[in-house]
Motif scaffolding. Structure first.
Motif, PDB file in Angstrom:
ATOM      1  N   UNK A   1       0.830  -1.200   0.000  1.00  0.00           N
ATOM      2  CA  UNK A   1       0.000   0.000   0.000  1.00  0.00           C
ATOM      3  C   UNK A   1       0.862   1.246   0.000  1.00  0.00           C
ATOM      4  N   UNK A   2       0.275   2.269  -0.561  1.00  0.00           N
ATOM      5  CA  UNK A   2       1.053   3.479  -0.815  1.00  0.00           C
ATOM      6  C   UNK A   2       0.952   4.525   0.285  1.00  0.00           C
ATOM      7  N   UNK A   3       0.061   4.302   1.217  1.00  0.00           N
ATOM      8  CA  UNK A   3      -0.049   5.251   2.328  1.00  0.00           C
ATOM      9  C   UNK A   3      -0.063   4.529   3.657  1.00  0.00           C
ATOM     10  N   UNK A   4       0.510   5.161   4.656  1.00  0.00           N
ATOM     11  CA  UNK A   4       0.497   4.569   5.988  1.00  0.00           C
ATOM     12  C   UNK A   4      -0.899   4.737   6.592  1.00  0.00           C
ATOM     13  N   UNK A   5      -1.184   3.905   7.579  1.00  0.00           N
ATOM     14  CA  UNK A   5      -2.538   3.881   8.117  1.00  0.00           C
ATOM     15  C   UNK A   5      -2.866   5.125   8.923  1.00  0.00           C
ATOM     16  N   UNK A   6      -1.935   5.518   9.753  1.00  0.00           N
ATOM     17  CA  UNK A   6      -2.297   6.523  10.741  1.00  0.00           C
ATOM     18  C   UNK A   6      -2.250   7.937  10.178  1.00  0.00           C
ATOM     19  N   UNK A   7      -1.101   8.292   9.634  1.00  0.00           N
ATOM     20  CA  UNK A   7      -0.981   9.685   9.189  1.00  0.00           C
ATOM     21  C   UNK A   7      -1.250   9.877   7.703  1.00  0.00           C
ATOM     22  N   UNK A   8      -1.546   8.793   7.013  1.00  0.00           N
ATOM     23  CA  UNK A   8      -1.829   8.852   5.574  1.00  0.00           C
ATOM     24  C   UNK A   8      -0.657   9.413   4.779  1.00  0.00           C
ATOM     25  N   UNK A   9       0.550   9.221   5.328  1.00  0.00           N
ATOM     26  CA  UNK A   9       1.720   9.692   4.587  1.00  0.00           C
ATOM     27  C   UNK A   9       1.991   8.774   3.407  1.00  0.00           C
ATOM     28  N   UNK A  10       2.468   9.367   2.320  1.00  0.00           N
ATOM     29  CA  UNK A  10       2.824   8.561   1.157  1.00  0.00           C
ATOM     30  C   UNK A  10       4.118   7.810   1.479  1.00  0.00           C
ATOM     31  N   UNK A  11       4.096   6.517   1.161  1.00  0.00           N
ATOM     32  CA  UNK A  11       5.264   5.678   1.370  1.00  0.00           C
ATOM     33  C   UNK A  11       6.368   6.125   0.413  1.00  0.00           C
ATOM     34  N   UNK A  12       7.605   6.200   0.909  1.00  0.00           N
ATOM     35  CA  UNK A  12       8.696   6.595   0.010  1.00  0.00           C
ATOM     36  C   UNK A  12       9.003   5.437  -0.933  1.00  0.00           C
ATOM     37  N   UNK A  13       9.617   5.763  -2.068  1.00  0.00           N
ATOM     38  CA  UNK A  13       9.948   4.714  -3.033  1.00  0.00           C
ATOM     39  C   UNK A  13      10.845   3.646  -2.398  1.00  0.00           C
ATOM     40  N   UNK A  14      11.840   4.075  -1.623  1.00  0.00           N
ATOM     41  CA  UNK A  14      12.765   3.125  -0.995  1.00  0.00           C
ATOM     42  C   UNK A  14      12.023   2.132  -0.105  1.00  0.00           C
ATOM     43  N   UNK A  15      11.125   2.644   0.715  1.00  0.00           N
ATOM     44  CA  UNK A  15      10.353   1.781   1.614  1.00  0.00           C
ATOM     45  C   UNK A  15       9.436   0.854   0.816  1.00  0.00           C
ATOM     46  N   UNK A  16       8.839   1.422  -0.225  1.00  0.00           N
ATOM     47  CA  UNK A  16       7.906   0.656  -1.058  1.00  0.00           C
ATOM     48  C   UNK A  16       8.632  -0.507  -1.744  1.00  0.00           C
ATOM     49  N   UNK A  17       9.785  -0.210  -2.343  1.00  0.00           N
ATOM     50  CA  UNK A  17      10.558  -1.252  -3.038  1.00  0.00           C
ATOM     51  C   UNK A  17      11.071  -2.290  -2.048  1.00  0.00           C
ATOM     52  N   UNK A  18      11.503  -1.808  -0.899  1.00  0.00           N
ATOM     53  CA  UNK A  18      11.989  -2.715   0.132  1.00  0.00           C
ATOM     54  C   UNK A  18      10.863  -3.658   0.583  1.00  0.00           C
ATOM     55  N   UNK A  19       9.656  -3.129   0.696  1.00  0.00           N
ATOM     56  CA  UNK A  19       8.497  -3.952   1.065  1.00  0.00           C
ATOM     57  C   UNK A  19       8.209  -5.001  -0.011  1.00  0.00           C
ATOM     58  N   UNK A  20       8.258  -4.563  -1.266  1.00  0.00           N
ATOM     59  CA  UNK A  20       8.000  -5.484  -2.376  1.00  0.00           C
ATOM     60  C   UNK A  20       9.013  -6.639  -2.342  1.00  0.00           C
ATOM     61  N   UNK A  21      10.281  -6.316  -2.107  1.00  0.00           N
ATOM     62  CA  UNK A  21      11.330  -7.344  -2.046  1.00  0.00           C
ATOM     63  C   UNK A  21      11.119  -8.254  -0.839  1.00  0.00           C
TER      64      UNK A  21
ATOM     65  N   UNK B   1      18.302  -8.535  -2.323  1.00  0.00           N
ATOM     66  CA  UNK B   1      17.437  -8.310  -3.487  1.00  0.00           C
ATOM     67  C   UNK B   1      17.133  -6.822  -3.653  1.00  0.00           C
ATOM     68  N   UNK B   2      16.838  -6.169  -2.548  1.00  0.00           N
ATOM     69  CA  UNK B   2      16.520  -4.745  -2.578  1.00  0.00           C
ATOM     70  C   UNK B   2      17.696  -3.922  -3.122  1.00  0.00           C
ATOM     71  N   UNK B   3      18.883  -4.137  -2.573  1.00  0.00           N
ATOM     72  CA  UNK B   3      20.032  -3.339  -3.013  1.00  0.00           C
ATOM     73  C   UNK B   3      20.379  -3.615  -4.470  1.00  0.00           C
ATOM     74  N   UNK B   4      20.195  -4.859  -4.877  1.00  0.00           N
ATOM     75  CA  UNK B   4      20.448  -5.173  -6.286  1.00  0.00           C
ATOM     76  C   UNK B   4      19.472  -4.388  -7.175  1.00  0.00           C
ATOM     77  N   UNK B   5      18.180  -4.430  -6.804  1.00  0.00           N
ATOM     78  CA  UNK B   5      17.153  -3.774  -7.626  1.00  0.00           C
ATOM     79  C   UNK B   5      17.275  -2.254  -7.593  1.00  0.00           C
ATOM     80  N   UNK B   6      17.810  -1.752  -6.513  1.00  0.00           N
ATOM     81  CA  UNK B   6      17.922  -0.309  -6.390  1.00  0.00           C
ATOM     82  C   UNK B   6      19.264   0.203  -6.900  1.00  0.00           C
TER      83      UNK B   6
END
Ligand SMILES: [Zn+2]
Length: 189
Positions: free
Chosen positions: A106-126, A156-161
């Motif tokens: 998901x692209x937003x956090x639950x509490x503050x509805x902040x947009x997830x950064x690309x780094x966090x998003x990619x790291x989550x996907x990996x 995997x994350x560092x390779x992809x990034x």
């Protein structure tokens, strides 16, 4: 980051220790993952969730193809759902269902509805893809957050990034758990 405690159930401990021991992951020798990860970043910047989903699906198709595992499906959600499978509290950005082989991010956090950064998003996907690998490649009956698991998903994350992999330093915690020693990991010694 904190590892799971070793399982108490009979027959699970050996596989848990095996997961803990496997500290590296084979990585593609070409730039394919880097290219698809860049398209995830571009889609996030443009802000269209359909494009983000397509780019994530391309990324997971490329990784599944490389590791020769069945492809997993992905759903990109605008905000964190109320029901989340991951039992680990800091994993606020995704989950994986081994029965349906579906990753949700998901692209937003639950509490503050902040947009997830690309780094966090990619790291989550990996991270979620590494759960898929645990079942489909390593044949684990459960997918624990061991030191090995975190090291495989970081590789995997560092390779992809396209960023250098850092050696992770661990500190023993009560109950057979480990946490990352961030100051030492940053210093590299
Ligand atoms: Zn996880």
């Amino acid at each position: 980051m904190l590892t799971d405690a070793p399982p108490r159930k009979d027959g699970h401990l050996a596989r848990f220790l095996e997961s803990d021991r496997i500290r590296s992951l084979d990585l593609p020798q070409n730039g394919r993952l880097l290219t698809v990860a860049k398209s995830v970043e571009a889609a996030m910047k443009a802000g269209k969730s359909a494009d983000v989903r397509r780019a994530c699906a391309d990324f997971l198709a490329a990784t599944s193809d490389f590791y020769r595992v069945p492809p997993c499906a992905v759903r990109v959600l605008a905000a964190r759902p109320l029901r989340v499978r991951e039992n680990w509290a800091t994993e606020l950005f995704g989950d994986y269902n081994p029965e349906t082989m579906l990753i949700r991010v998901w692209m937003r956090t639950a509490v503050r509805k902040q947009v997830t950064s690309f780094g966090t998003f990619l790291s989550t996907l990996c991270h979620e893809f590494c759960h898929h690998l645990d079942y489909q490649e390593f044949g684990f009956r459960d997918s624990w957050h061991t030191r090995g698991f975190y090291e495989r998903s970081a590789a995997l994350y560092h390779h992809a990034r396209g960023t250098p992999t850092k050696r992770l330093f661990w500190v023993a915690m009560p109950g057979g758990r480990w946490r990352i020693d961030w100051p030492r990991t940053s210093r590299g010694i």
